[in-house]
Design a protein around this motif. Structure first.
Motif, mmCIF file in Angstrom:
data_model
loop_
_atom_site.group_PDB
_atom_site.id
_atom_site.type_symbol
_atom_site.label_atom_id
_atom_site.label_comp_id
_atom_site.label_asym_id
_atom_site.label_seq_id
_atom_site.Cartn_x
_atom_site.Cartn_y
_atom_site.Cartn_z
ATOM 1 N N ALA A 227 0.833 -1.195 0.000
ATOM 2 C CA ALA A 227 0.000 0.000 0.000
ATOM 3 C C ALA A 227 0.875 1.256 0.000
ATOM 4 N N THR A 228 0.275 2.377 -0.331
ATOM 5 C CA THR A 228 1.004 3.635 -0.316
ATOM 6 C C THR A 228 1.189 4.109 1.123
ATOM 7 N N PRO A 229 2.140 5.017 1.358
ATOM 8 C CA PRO A 229 2.291 5.573 2.706
ATOM 9 C C PRO A 229 1.011 6.232 3.215
ATOM 10 N N ASP A 230 0.280 6.921 2.339
ATOM 11 C CA ASP A 230 -0.966 7.564 2.775
ATOM 12 C C ASP A 230 -2.002 6.530 3.203
ATOM 13 N N GLN A 231 -2.118 5.434 2.457
ATOM 14 C CA GLN A 231 -3.076 4.381 2.814
ATOM 15 C C GLN A 231 -2.687 3.729 4.134
ATOM 16 N N THR A 232 -1.395 3.512 4.310
ATOM 17 C CA THR A 232 -0.915 2.880 5.536
ATOM 18 C C THR A 232 -1.133 3.793 6.736
ATOM 19 N N ALA A 233 -0.838 5.072 6.572
ATOM 20 C CA ALA A 233 -1.039 6.030 7.659
ATOM 21 C C ALA A 233 -2.511 6.130 8.038
ATOM 22 N N ALA A 234 -3.383 6.083 7.026
ATOM 23 C CA ALA A 234 -4.817 6.175 7.291
ATOM 24 C C ALA A 234 -5.301 4.967 8.100
ATOM 25 N N LEU A 235 -4.807 3.782 7.769
ATOM 26 C CA LEU A 235 -5.206 2.588 8.517
ATOM 27 C C LEU A 235 -4.766 2.683 9.972
ATOM 28 N N LEU A 236 -3.527 3.088 10.197
ATOM 29 C CA LEU A 236 -2.955 3.068 11.538
ATOM 30 C C LEU A 236 -3.290 4.296 12.367
ATOM 31 N N GLY A 237 -3.892 5.303 11.744
ATOM 32 C CA GLY A 237 -4.189 6.521 12.477
ATOM 33 C C GLY A 237 -2.968 7.354 12.764
ATOM 34 N N LEU A 238 -2.024 7.372 11.815
ATOM 35 C CA LEU A 238 -0.805 8.149 11.957
ATOM 36 C C LEU A 238 -0.950 9.490 11.256
ATOM 37 N N ALA A 239 -0.269 10.491 11.766
ATOM 38 C CA ALA A 239 -0.336 11.816 11.151
ATOM 39 C C ALA A 239 0.195 11.765 9.726
ATOM 40 N N GLU A 240 1.343 11.135 9.525
ATOM 41 C CA GLU A 240 1.931 11.003 8.208
ATOM 42 C C GLU A 240 3.064 9.980 8.267
ATOM 43 N N LEU A 241 3.476 9.538 7.094
ATOM 44 C CA LEU A 241 4.586 8.611 6.975
ATOM 45 C C LEU A 241 5.522 9.090 5.885
ATOM 46 N N GLU A 242 6.791 8.883 6.075
ATOM 47 C CA GLU A 242 7.733 9.174 5.004
ATOM 48 C C GLU A 242 7.493 8.217 3.846
ATOM 49 N N PRO B 223 0.349 13.296 17.862
ATOM 50 C CA PRO B 223 -0.547 12.214 17.437
ATOM 51 C C PRO B 223 -0.651 11.137 18.506
ATOM 52 N N ASP B 224 -1.768 10.407 18.490
ATOM 53 C CA ASP B 224 -1.967 9.327 19.454
ATOM 54 C C ASP B 224 -1.026 8.160 19.200
ATOM 55 N N ARG B 225 -0.601 7.994 17.941
ATOM 56 C CA ARG B 225 0.267 6.874 17.569
ATOM 57 C C ARG B 225 1.473 7.362 16.804
ATOM 58 N N GLN B 226 2.531 6.588 16.904
ATOM 59 C CA GLN B 226 3.772 6.968 16.241
ATOM 60 C C GLN B 226 4.330 5.786 15.461
ATOM 61 N N PRO B 227 4.935 6.049 14.288
ATOM 62 C CA PRO B 227 5.570 4.973 13.529
ATOM 63 C C PRO B 227 7.001 4.765 13.981
ATOM 64 N N MET B 228 7.509 3.574 13.772
ATOM 65 C CA MET B 228 8.922 3.309 13.988
ATOM 66 C C MET B 228 9.333 2.115 13.135
ATOM 67 N N LEU B 229 10.612 2.021 12.870
ATOM 68 C CA LEU B 229 11.163 0.887 12.139
ATOM 69 C C LEU B 229 11.886 -0.013 13.129
ATOM 70 N N VAL B 230 11.637 -1.306 13.006
ATOM 71 C CA VAL B 230 12.305 -2.274 13.872
ATOM 72 C C VAL B 230 12.846 -3.417 13.021
ATOM 73 N N ARG B 231 13.843 -4.086 13.548
ATOM 74 C CA ARG B 231 14.355 -5.297 12.899
ATOM 75 C C ARG B 231 13.399 -6.428 13.200
ATOM 76 N N TRP B 232 12.980 -7.154 12.146
ATOM 77 C CA TRP B 232 12.046 -8.258 12.349
ATOM 78 C C TRP B 232 12.813 -9.451 12.916
ATOM 79 N N GLY B 233 12.625 -9.685 14.189
ATOM 80 C CA GLY B 233 13.332 -10.721 14.919
ATOM 81 C C GLY B 233 13.638 -10.179 16.297
ATOM 82 N N LEU B 234 12.754 -10.472 17.258
ATOM 83 C CA LEU B 234 12.851 -9.852 18.578
ATOM 84 C C LEU B 234 14.016 -10.432 19.383
ATOM 85 N N ILE B 235 14.745 -9.537 20.044
ATOM 86 C CA ILE B 235 15.836 -9.934 20.935
ATOM 87 C C ILE B 235 15.507 -9.411 22.331
#
Length: 253
Positions: free
Chosen positions: A9-24, A54-66
């Motif tokens: 999905a586009t960043p705008d579509q993803t932000a709309a789903l998650l309730g984020l102000a915006e996404l890069e 905003p109520d929610r914030q985006p972040m990038l994480v490595r997939w694989g929890l330590i």
């Protein structure tokens, strides 16, 4: 299980789903694999009167929890999934279940039907009516011995529903948009308060499309990996006879 997924999905579509102000801006990703960075949404800081945060914030994480207590990551398994049934008590996940729950946006995921203990037919499993979903995720910040920090994450899984069970016995937990706030609220809601959200998706929510084995290779990252295609049975291996084993067969030796 969820070992590969896609976010196209586009960043705008993803932000709309998650309730984020915006996404890069980011490109469509068709074959996301463990150890790669994934986008997640977490609850924002408590709002103060008049705040525009905003109520929610985006972040990038490595997939694989330590987990924080791991001493040597080389001797620790890659935790890209967490079984939801015991995550609140399991040492690797209980802190994240209490304090760091997240949403993982996805356009769908891939699963393989096991045949004879081997990966068989792959499937692209997506919402039947299109759109995005949000998987239940957990995040943990790991402090490396050198002092640097790394944000890591895992996707929670549950017993598969009847639509998926013939392919695999597990599937990712999908959080309904109406329950996003509850799932992310780690300040006032404990794991037991959101345990009812850790359930299989409703029947007919997903559709499973057989695809080729292009998805098997992480290097394949284009939309062609989602095209319909079935893998035939492996040809039987023909045993070579030793020279002289059959007198009726000609041989050069």
């Amino acid at each position: 299980m969820c070992g590969r997924f896609a976010l196209t999905a586009t960043p705008d579509q993803t932000a709309a789903l998650l309730g984020l102000a915006e996404l890069e801006d980011f490109p469509a990703r068709y074959n996301i694999a463990p150890t790669q960075p994934i986008l997640v949404a977490i609850a924002g800081p408590p709002r103060t009167p008049g705040s525009n945060l905003p109520d929610r914030q985006p972040m990038l994480v490595r997939w694989g929890l330590i987990p924080t207590w791991v001493k040597d990551t080389r001797e620790f398994p890659l935790l890209f999934n967490a079984r939801s049934e015991g995550a609140a008590e399991k040492a690797s996940f209980k802190a994240a279940m209490r304090h760091r729950r997240a949403l993982v946006p996805a356009s769908g995921f891939y699963e393989w039907r096991q045949t004879g203990g081997k990966k068989g037919q792959p499937y692209w499993i997506r919402p039947r009516h299109g759109g995005l979903v949000a998987f239940a995720g957990l995040i943990e910040t790991y402090a490396e011995p050198g002092g640097s920090e790394m944000d890591t994450g895992a996707i929670l899984t549950v017993n598969a529903n009847a639509d998926i069970a013939h392919i695999h016995d597990r599937m990712p937990v999908v959080i309904d948009p109406r329950d996003f706030a509850r799932w992310l609220d780690c300040r006032t809601l404990e794991p037991r308060d959101v345990a009812d959200l850790l359930r299989p998706a409703q029947l007919d929510f997903f559709e499973a499309i057989p695809i080729s084995d292009l998805v098997n290779k992480v290097a394949n990252t284009g939309p062609e990996i989602q095209e319909r295609g079935e893998i035939g049975p492996e040809p039987e291996k023909v045993k070579r006879q030793k020279p002289g084993a059959d007198d009726s067969q000609m041989t050069l030796f």
